[in-house]
Design an enzyme around this catalytic site. Structure first.
Site, PDB file in Angstrom:
ATOM      1  N   GLY A 177       0.814  -1.207   0.000  1.00 41.86           N
ATOM      2  CA  GLY A 177       0.000   0.000   0.000  1.00 41.86           C
ATOM      3  C   GLY A 177       0.844   1.250   0.000  1.00 41.86           C
ATOM      4  O   GLY A 177       2.074   1.205  -0.016  1.00 41.86           O
ATOM      5  N   GLY A 232       0.654   5.417   1.714  1.00 37.90           N
ATOM      6  CA  GLY A 232      -0.033   6.405   2.534  1.00 37.90           C
ATOM      7  C   GLY A 232       0.289   7.808   2.079  1.00 37.90           C
ATOM      8  O   GLY A 232       0.849   8.022   1.001  1.00 37.90           O
ATOM      9  N   GLY A 259       4.339   7.992   2.494  1.00 39.79           N
ATOM     10  CA  GLY A 259       5.261   6.900   2.240  1.00 39.79           C
ATOM     11  C   GLY A 259       4.590   5.651   1.714  1.00 39.79           C
ATOM     12  O   GLY A 259       3.370   5.592   1.569  1.00 39.79           O
ATOM     13  N   GLU A 260       5.415   4.649   1.418  1.00 35.72           N
ATOM     14  CA  GLU A 260       4.941   3.379   0.907  1.00 35.72           C
ATOM     15  C   GLU A 260       5.021   2.319   1.992  1.00 35.72           C
ATOM     16  O   GLU A 260       5.874   2.385   2.880  1.00 35.72           O
ATOM     17  CB  GLU A 260       5.776   2.975  -0.315  1.00 35.72           C
ATOM     18  CG  GLU A 260       5.653   3.976  -1.461  1.00 35.72           C
ATOM     19  CD  GLU A 260       6.564   3.646  -2.625  1.00 35.72           C
ATOM     20  OE1 GLU A 260       7.596   2.989  -2.402  1.00 35.72           O
ATOM     21  OE2 GLU A 260       6.244   4.040  -3.759  1.00 35.72           O
ATOM     22  N   VAL A 261       4.131   1.332   1.923  1.00 34.32           N
ATOM     23  CA  VAL A 261       4.038   0.307   2.956  1.00 34.32           C
ATOM     24  C   VAL A 261       4.402  -1.054   2.362  1.00 34.32           C
ATOM     25  O   VAL A 261       3.913  -1.430   1.293  1.00 34.32           O
ATOM     26  CB  VAL A 261       2.621   0.247   3.556  1.00 34.32           C
ATOM     27  CG1 VAL A 261       2.569  -0.784   4.681  1.00 34.32           C
ATOM     28  CG2 VAL A 261       2.200   1.619   4.072  1.00 34.32           C
ATOM     29  N   ASP A 302      -7.689  12.557   7.573  1.00 31.97           N
ATOM     30  CA  ASP A 302      -7.577  11.893   6.274  1.00 31.97           C
ATOM     31  C   ASP A 302      -8.200  10.499   6.350  1.00 31.97           C
ATOM     32  O   ASP A 302      -7.649   9.523   5.848  1.00 31.97           O
ATOM     33  CB  ASP A 302      -6.114  11.794   5.835  1.00 31.97           C
ATOM     34  CG  ASP A 302      -5.977  11.475   4.346  1.00 31.97           C
ATOM     35  OD1 ASP A 302      -6.929  11.737   3.587  1.00 31.97           O
ATOM     36  OD2 ASP A 302      -4.921  10.954   3.940  1.00 31.97           O
TER      37      ASP A 302
END
Length: 202
Positions: A30, A32, A35-37, A162
Site C-alpha cells: 500500500g 499512505g 510513504g509506501e508500505v 484523512d
C-alpha cells in the site's frame, strides 16, 4: 514484536531492508500520505507492515515525529498498533560535474502489526467477499469506536483529517484498525483550530 502495550522498538534500517527483500515491489502492500508500505517477514515468522517515508519531503521529519507521537500514545483495539520505528542518516560521496560531493540521506520508517485482510477499500471493491451483514456492521461499529476514542476519550482529542477506506485496515478477524496518522491534529481545551493544508485526500 507482538500486539501488546509496549514501547515501539528502535529497529536498524538495514534489518527492515532485509525482511522486505530490499523493499521490493512484490512486498509492497500500500501507500499512505507520506510513504509506501511493505510487508516484512521476521526471523520468527511473524509479519509486520513497514511504512517507509518518502526520502525527499519538506514535511518528512515533522510528519514522522507527529505520526510516531500520535500512534505511540494511543492504545485502542480499533487503532493500528505501532510496534517499531527506524530513523537513520546515511552519507556517501557522489560525483557531480567533476567534483565529489558528500550527500546525506535520511531513512525513516514506522512498523506496525501486519493486517491480514489489507485495507477496507479493497474489501469494499471485492464483491465476491460474501461477508454477511453482521461482519459489515462490526466493521462500521469498530471504526466508530476508534473515532470516539480519538475525539471524545483522549485528552486532548485527536482528529485524523484523512479518514478513508484505504486508511482502515482489517486484521485476521476482520477487526478494523484506523491507520495513517500523518495529518492528525491535536486540539486542546476549547481552542478552535483550522488547517489550510492541501496534503492528503481531496
Amino acid at each position: 514484536m507482538d500486539d501488546v502495550c509496549a514501547e515501539p522498538r528502535l529497529l536498524p534500517f538495514q534489518l527492515l531492508k532485509e525482511i522486505t527483500n530490499d523493499f521490493s515491489t512484490d512486498m509492497k502492500v500500500g501507500e499512505g500520505s507520506f510513504g509506501e508500505v511493505y510487508k516484512g517477514e521476521q526471523k520468527n515468522g511473524q509479519m509486520i507492515a513497514v511504512k517507509v517515508l518518502h526520502p525527499i519531503s519538506r514535511l518528512g521529519n515533522k510528519e514522522f515525529e507527529k505520526e510516531y507521537q500520535n500512534l505511540a500514545t494511543v492504545q485502542h483495539k480499533n487503532i493500528v498498533r505501532l510496534v517499531g520505528y527506524s530513523h537513520e542518516t546515511f552519507g556517501e560521496f557522489r560525483h557531480f560535474e567533476g567534483r565529489s560531493l558528500f550527500i546525506e540521506t535520511i531513512k525513516r520508517a514506522l512498523c506496525f502489526k501486519y493486517m491480514e485482510h489489507g485495507s477496507l477499500d479493497r474489501f469494499l471493491a471485492d464483491e465476491s467477499s460474501g461477508h454477511d451483514w453482521r461482519t459489515r456492521f462490526a466493521i462500521i461499529k469498530g471504526i466508530c469506536q476508534g473515532l470516539k476514542h480519538l475525539q471524545e476519550e483522549l485528552n486532548p482529542p485527536m482528529y485524523h483529517l484523512d479518514l478513508k477506506p484505504a486508511n482502515i485496515l482489517l486484521d485476521e478477524n476482520m477487526v478494523p484498525k484506523i491507520a495513517d496518522f500523518g495529518l492528525s491534529r491535536l486540539f486542546g481545551g476549547e481552542q478552535t483550530q483550522m488547517t489550510n493544508t492541501r496534503i492528503g485526500t481531496m
